[in-house]
Design an enzyme around this catalytic site. Structure first.
Site, mmCIF file in Angstrom:
data_model
loop_
_atom_site.group_PDB
_atom_site.id
_atom_site.type_symbol
_atom_site.label_atom_id
_atom_site.label_comp_id
_atom_site.label_asym_id
_atom_site.label_seq_id
_atom_site.Cartn_x
_atom_site.Cartn_y
_atom_site.Cartn_z
ATOM 1 N N TYR B 161 0.841 -1.235 -0.077
ATOM 2 C CA TYR B 161 -0.010 -0.145 -0.050
ATOM 3 C C TYR B 161 0.870 1.036 -0.143
ATOM 4 O O TYR B 161 1.721 1.354 0.899
ATOM 5 C CB TYR B 161 -0.709 -0.140 1.362
ATOM 6 C CG TYR B 161 -1.745 1.132 1.638
ATOM 7 C CD1 TYR B 161 -1.391 1.708 3.056
ATOM 8 C CD2 TYR B 161 -2.262 2.107 0.876
ATOM 9 C CE1 TYR B 161 -1.889 2.971 3.428
ATOM 10 C CE2 TYR B 161 -3.065 3.150 1.354
ATOM 11 C CZ TYR B 161 -2.561 3.569 2.484
ATOM 12 O OH TYR B 161 -3.422 4.660 3.042
ATOM 13 N N ASP B 246 -1.548 -6.298 9.210
ATOM 14 C CA ASP B 246 -2.772 -5.341 9.010
ATOM 15 C C ASP B 246 -3.711 -6.049 8.282
ATOM 16 O O ASP B 246 -3.743 -6.533 7.330
ATOM 17 C CB ASP B 246 -1.956 -3.986 8.288
ATOM 18 C CG ASP B 246 -3.101 -3.136 8.045
ATOM 19 O OD1 ASP B 246 -4.235 -3.514 8.392
ATOM 20 O OD2 ASP B 246 -2.658 -2.018 7.451
ATOM 21 N N ILE B 248 -6.894 -5.194 7.965
ATOM 22 C CA ILE B 248 -7.894 -4.373 7.684
ATOM 23 C C ILE B 248 -8.997 -4.785 6.664
ATOM 24 O O ILE B 248 -10.062 -4.254 6.709
ATOM 25 C CB ILE B 248 -7.597 -3.091 7.237
ATOM 26 C CG1 ILE B 248 -8.473 -1.998 7.381
ATOM 27 C CG2 ILE B 248 -6.900 -2.915 5.921
ATOM 28 C CD1 ILE B 248 -7.777 -0.314 7.194
ATOM 29 N N LYS B 286 -12.700 -0.460 5.843
ATOM 30 C CA LYS B 286 -12.978 -1.057 4.737
ATOM 31 C C LYS B 286 -14.162 -1.954 4.773
ATOM 32 O O LYS B 286 -15.117 -2.181 3.978
ATOM 33 C CB LYS B 286 -11.725 -1.939 4.440
ATOM 34 C CG LYS B 286 -10.630 -1.071 4.540
ATOM 35 C CD LYS B 286 -10.448 0.127 3.321
ATOM 36 C CE LYS B 286 -9.123 0.914 3.464
ATOM 37 N NZ LYS B 286 -9.004 2.052 2.632
#
Lengths: 500, 451
Positions: B161, B246, B248, B286
């Site tokens: 990302y 992570d 998410i 998200k």
């Protein structure tokens, strides 16, 4: 022990050859052990927070000889320790035994938190009438609730409407002679991140801000923790009612320079915390002139601007900066609604800067601490309700004034004076007459006695870097009128027991 | 990568007041070429009715596919706003005053329960290990402050990302050393790649403090295999470093069985010295489509990290109002079960729509199974197999097709020609229009190639 005994034996002639070879073997063994421990693992930075090893059970995962407990960074280490400032110690102690006028009359009365509950009735009424509407915005398409209005990503610095609402609100409560441009404003999740973000933008690690003392103890955490920026207290005295002077700033700056410290700016609060005095236009002018001359920044924390109850008029540094004599780009203002609107839980902060690069950098940093969109929607509605805001602010000021009077009068009757103040949610109390010794030690002893005997949490001047012992900050805006005689009685008893 | 730029404060005026290195650094990344895509979108945003030829935003990973579920829940369970209002004056008072960095217990319990549900109950979460932050961005930065010192490094698998360059490095002064992954094995992390990255750091005298992965991966849109996670944890134990996962997008995995959280692996481990290097980041931005609410969490198996993160979260607290608003929703078992199930299904269908649509044009995507985007391979369209070639193609896609997508180079991908394409932040109709534009472009190209 094992070393000493055989050694003694050898020295005294007992043990002979056996001990004679045992000792060097022991020594050799201990030396190896010592060297092995030294070798693994070798951290260049110390980590005082490592927990003692526990015995490990079998695991699926390979473990080499040198695996120890994984470490945190050295900058995180201070945070792992319990706080040592009396400011935090006092707050924590209240939690163990909080006063309640019905259910716990012997509990510790909280005077250490600058919060106001005086106008909750008004806020509650507004919320019950308007919260729904402000949040449940309707879709243009079908008239039903449109969750996208609060759910989606929005600019991290805050919607334009909320910045406009804040700009207008701030202008109103700061006397109406100053206007704020919404494009110079970024909205954050609280005064704490507001101060930290500004520190990150204006100073490098190892630089310093001058800060008139006594100052709000929370700044130590807010400024120093992650930015590495130092705070250099500029001591103010009771003879000036703790108002900063240019000569004190000059002195502090030149001392800092001699030490090799680079000063990037001056940070101060106005109305001041913990004293509660309002800086005059002349003082603000003098501070800004000084900053201009030294080419440093000025950060004015005006979070109590709406909590002014005295006769002195509040003037924002923004107003002085805009007066045309100065290079405005060095002026930055902090604001928030935790004090004036009693909404610390909502997390509302404002950074206002005349420096476009600071605004630009701060905007980008807002991704780490932005105000949630639903809260922005509520605030747009609340702050633009000018009729309510006028009613609220008038009541807020009046009620603080009334409470202030009662509290200060009560202390006066005990022969305890307060510094002159015209703003904030607290008063700055001179308890030096109760000290057993006129020193920091005496003050901390009194702090402890207040906590454990009188069961009152007041913040001692030491926590605020006050150079004169005996001063305490007492926040009174979460008290009911009937709590005040209780407090005064307890202080009286403490005073009497000290003198007897 | 590397330290922020030198200060250039003295342009013309020597009396201009100085700013910090952080303020003048470009580590925020917003001057990089692909931000031109965002600018183009801002200046000419697509709108179904008002601007059908505008730029379609396919560079923003936002989930709008399940808004209707949120809306109907809030309207049904929330007559006259009762869900969001505090009950009586006592409730409001608590709400307005509450700024405890521990966070509301009911909210933490709700988050723990939601995270468990997403993992099908395969891992348990202790509400007291949940630290709340204003978004996952803040969570990742905070963890970096806690786990690493300035000039230390975190190893991050590529492609990653683009925001990590800013979030993990800007204020923290920490570096990122990439773990290079490539298409030969679907960009999965290998033990060899881990070792290589570690050696690279060591050779440059950089101290590695941890590995940070995103699982499911952004931008790949694929879950990390269980074996890879076990190898990764093993690696972290051997090097005595941290592991940050992570997660998410954990609720956006199309088939729940295909996701293994690092929490499941840790669940079966008793050894504290292994567990306590593991930290999970999560957020409601998200999976629940609520990025505007700014709700993130750090879940750590390390007591010290929990305690420290909690205190440091003062700089990024979740509003009491938000906690209050979401606590009941997240603990509503019926709602969360239904939401998670339907959301997954819709995302899967969107993914299939776009991947099949692209396939028809001869465009292959990485086999994905999660997230709000697909990882598309346009390598065959590059004029030169270089970063410049990729950016050239990206510019064509932006200017001619009016689609803003994210080039692989912005994600530090070691191969050129890959692009991340988001599909969940628009209606199905808009997605079809985007596919139509691609079809037309490919058609034109085929015609040109054939003559």
């Amino acid at each position: 022990m094992r070393l000493i005994v055989p050694l003694q034996g050898v020295v005294q002639g007992r043990g002979g050859l056996f001990v004679g070879s045992l000792i060097p073997c022991c020594l050799f063994y201990f030396l190896q052990l010592y060297l092995k421990r030294r070798r693994s693992p070798p951290p260049p930075d110390s980590d005082s927070t490592e927990l003692p090893r526990t015995s490990s059970r079998s695991s699926l995962f390979t473990r080499g000889n040198s695996i120890g407990r994984v470490r945190v960074s050295s900058r995180a280490a201070p945070l792992a320790k319990p706080p040592d400032s009396p400011y935090y110690i006092g707050l924590d102690r209240v939690k163990t035994d909080p006063y309640h006028r019905v259910t716990n009359r012997d509990g510790i009365i909280q005077l250490g938190l600058a919060e106001s509950t005086l106008c909750f009735d008004l806020l509650q009424r507004w919320m019950s009438e308007n919260l729904m509407e402000s949040l449940m915005m309707q879709s243009d398409v079908d008239g039903g609730f449109d969750v996208s209005s609060i759910a989606m990503y929005q600019p991290f610095e805050g919607l334009l409407e909320v910045r406009v609402a804040f700009a207008d609100f701030m202008s109103r409560i700061m006397g109406g002679n100053v206007s704020f441009d919404p494009s110079n404003m970024v909205i954050t999740a609280g005064g704490t991140p507001a101060v930290e973000v500004l520190a990150f933008c204006l100073a490098d690690h190892g630089n310093a801000f001058l800060i008139p003392s006594p100052y709000y103890p929370g700044f130590d955490r807010d400024i120093k923790f992650r930015t590495g920026v130092e705070l250099i207290p500029v001591h103010c005295r009771s003879s000036d009612n703790f108002t900063v002077t240019v000569s004190a700033l000059e002195q502090a700056l030149s001392q800092a320079r001699k030490r090799g410290s680079k000063v990037s700016g001056i940070l101060f609060s106005n109305p001041s915390n913990p004293v509660g005095n309002i800086l005059s236009r002349e003082t603000l002018h003098a501070i800004l002139s000084f900053a201009q001359e030294k080419n440093i920044h000025v950060i004015s924390d005006e979070i109590f601007a709406g909590s002014v109850y005295g006769d002195k008029e509040f003037v924002s540094m923004a107003e002085v900066a805009a007066s045309g004599d100065f290079d405005k780009s060095r002026v930055h203002i902090i604001y928030g609604l935790s004090k004036d609107l009693s909404l610390p839980g909502f997390r509302t902060g404002v950074i206002y800067s005349f420096h476009e690069d600071v605004v630009s950098a701060a905007k980008k940093l807002m991704r780490f601490c932005s105000m949630p969109v639903p809260v922005q929607r509520i605030l747009i509605s609340l702050l633009s309700d000018t009729r309510f805001i006028e009613e609220y602010m008038a009541a807020h000021r009046q009620r603080i004034r009334d409470k202030h009077f009662l509290f200060v009068e009560g202390l006066k009757q005990l022969g305890i004076p307060c510094a002159e103040s015209g703003g904030g949610l607290y008063c700055w109390v001179d308890m030096s007459s109760l000290l057993t010794s006129y020193s920091e030690k005496g003050e901390l002893e009194l702090f402890e006695k207040l906590l454990s005997v009188a069961k009152i949490n007041a913040t001692p001047g030491t926590a605020c870097y006050c150079i004169e012992p005996g001063w305490f900050r007492c926040c009174f805006t979460a008290l009911a009128d009937e709590d005040i005689p209780v407090i005064m009685e307890r202080i009286k008893l403490l005073a009497e027991s000290s003198t007897s | 990568m590397g330290l922020p730029l030198m200060i250039n404060n003295d342009d013309n005026n020597n009396n201009k007041v100085e700013l910090s290195r952080v303020a003048v650094s470009d580590t925020h990344g917003e001057d990089s070429p692909y931000f031109a895509g965002w600018k183009a979108y801002d200046e000419n945003p697509y709108d179904e009715s008002h601007n059908p030829s505008g730029v379609i935003q396919m560079g923003l990973a936002e989930n709008q596919v399940s808004f209707d579920l949120l809306e109907s829940y809030l309207e049904k369970k929330n007559p006259e706003g009762s869900l969001w209002e505090s009950k009586g004056s006592c409730g409001f008072r608590e709400n307005a005053l509450f700024q405890d960095y521990h966070g509301l217990k009911t909210f933490r319990q709700a988050m723990a329960s939601f995270m468990e549900k997403i993992r099908g109950g395969k891992a348990r979460f202790d509400p007291d290990r949940i630290v709340l932050t204003a978004g996952a961005t803040a969570a990742n930065e905070l963890l970096t402050f806690i786990l690493a010192n300035p000039n230390d490094a975190l190893l991050v698998p590529t492609p990653y990302y683009p925001g990590f360059d800013r979030d993990l490095r800007w204020r923290t002064g920490v570096r990122i050393v990439p773990i290079h992954c490539d298409s030969s094995n679907h960009f999965q992390i290998t033990p060899e790649a881990l070792e290589t990255a570690y050696e690279t750091a060591r050779d440059a005298n950089i101290r590695v403090r941890g590995v940070l992965i995103t699982n499911p991966s952004n931008p790949l849109g694929a879950t990390v295999q269980k074996k890879a996670l076990e190898d990764l944890l093993d690696f972290c134990v051997r090097k005595n470093i941290h592991l940050v996962s992570d997660e998410i997008y954990s609720g956006s995995v199309f088939h729940a069985s295909e996701f293994t959280s690092v929490a499941e692996i840790v669940e079966n481990i008793d050894d504290v010295s292994v567990k306590e290097r593991v930290h999970i980041v999560y957020s409601l931005s998200k999976d629940l489509g609520l990025p505007g609410f700014r709700v993130g969490t750090i879940y750590s198996y390390n007591d010290n990290v929990v305690r420290t993160a909690r205190r440091m979260s003062s700089f990024t607290l979740v509003s009491s109002q938000t906690q209050h608003m979401l606590a009941s929703m997240l603990s509503d078992e019926e709602f969360t079960e239904k939401y998670i199930r339907i959301n997954r299904e819709r995302l899967r269908r969107r993914y299939e729509t776009i991947v099949e649509g692209l396939k028809k044009e001869g465009v292959e995507c990485l086999k994905g199974n999660a997230g709000l985007f697909c990882w598309m391979n346009l390598g065959f369209l590059l004029n030169t197999n270089t970063k410049e070639g990729e950016l050239e193609l990206w510019d064509v896609i932006l200017k001619e097709l009016k689609l803003n997508i994210s080039p692989g180079s912005s994600c530090h991908c070691s191969e050129f020609g890959w692009f991340r394409v988001c599909f969940a932040n628009m209606s199905e109709k808009t997605l079809k229009i985007a596919l139509k534009r691609i079809h037309e472009f490919m058609d034109r190209r085929r015609k040109v190639l054939n003559c």
